[in-house]
Design a protein around this motif. Structure first.
Motif: not given
Length: 165
Positions: A89-95, A98, A101
Motif C-alpha cells: 500500500y506504499g502508493w496510498l499517501r492519505v494521512p 495507514l 503500511g
C-alpha cells in the motif's frame, strides 16, 4: 499450496462448506486461517516445470524487449503479468489511512472520511479478497454512505452495519 480441485470438487466448494471462507477474520478460526493461508492453484515451481520462465518485476519495455528490475532483458512471446501475493500500500499517501503500511479500517470503513476499502485480504473474512465473495463486503461498505440504498440483489446476504472501533 492447495490444488484447485480436491476429490473432484473445486477447493472453494470445500472451503465454503467447512466455513473457512466466511469465518470472521478476528475470530479464533479466522486467525488460524489467516496464519496458514495457502496458495490455491499452480505456484511458481510448477509453472517453471511447465516451461514458464518466471522473472522479477518489469521496469521498462522497448518494442518486444522487456527489462527487469534485476537487469535481465527478455523477449517473451507471451507475458503473464502477476502482481504478486503480498499486499503493498506504499502508493496510498492519505494521512491517517495507514498504520505500519497497512490500511486502517473496520470492515472496510476507514477513519478517513470518505475513504473505504473493498477487496482487502481478510477485510472481514477469507472471502473478502475473493471474486466470489467480495460482493458481500461491497454491499456493507456501500451501506456506510449517507443516503445509500439497500443492495438491489439478495446475493449479498444479510447486511448489517460494520462494527465500530
Amino acid at each position: 499450496m492447495l490444488p484447485q480441485r480436491v476429490l473432484g470438487r473445486d477447493v472453494f466448494a470445500w472451503l465454503r462448506a467447512l466455513g473457512v471462507v466466511t469465518a470472521p477474520a478476528g475470530g479464533r478460526f479466522g486467525r488460524l486461517v489467516r496464519e496458514r493461508d495457502p496458495l490455491i492453484g499452480v505456484g511458481p515451481g510448477r509453472l517453471r516445470r511447465l516451461g514458464v520462465r518466471v522473472v522479477d518485476g518489469v521496469v521498462s519495455a522497448d518494442g518486444g524487449r522487456l527489462r527487469t528490475a534485476g537487469g535481465q532483458t527478455v523477449t517473451p512471446s507471451v507475458v503473464i503479468w502477476a502482481t504478486g501475493y503480498r499486499p503493498d500500500y506504499g502508493w496510498l499517501r492519505v494521512p491517517g489511512a495507514l498504520a505500519d503500511g497497512v490500511p486502517l479500517h473496520t470492515g472496510g470503513i476507514s477513519p478517513v472520511p470518505g475513504l473505504t476499502y473493498v477487496g482487502l485480504p481478510f477485510q472481514r473474512n477469507r472471502g473478502s479478497a475473493l471474486l466470489g465473495w467480495v460482493g458481500h463486503d461491497a454491499a456493507l461498505v456501500a451501506r456506510s454512505y449517507p443516503g445509500a440504498a439497500p443492495p438491489r440483489s439478495s446475493t449479498a446476504g444479510p447486511v448489517s452495519p460494520p462494527a465500530t472501533r
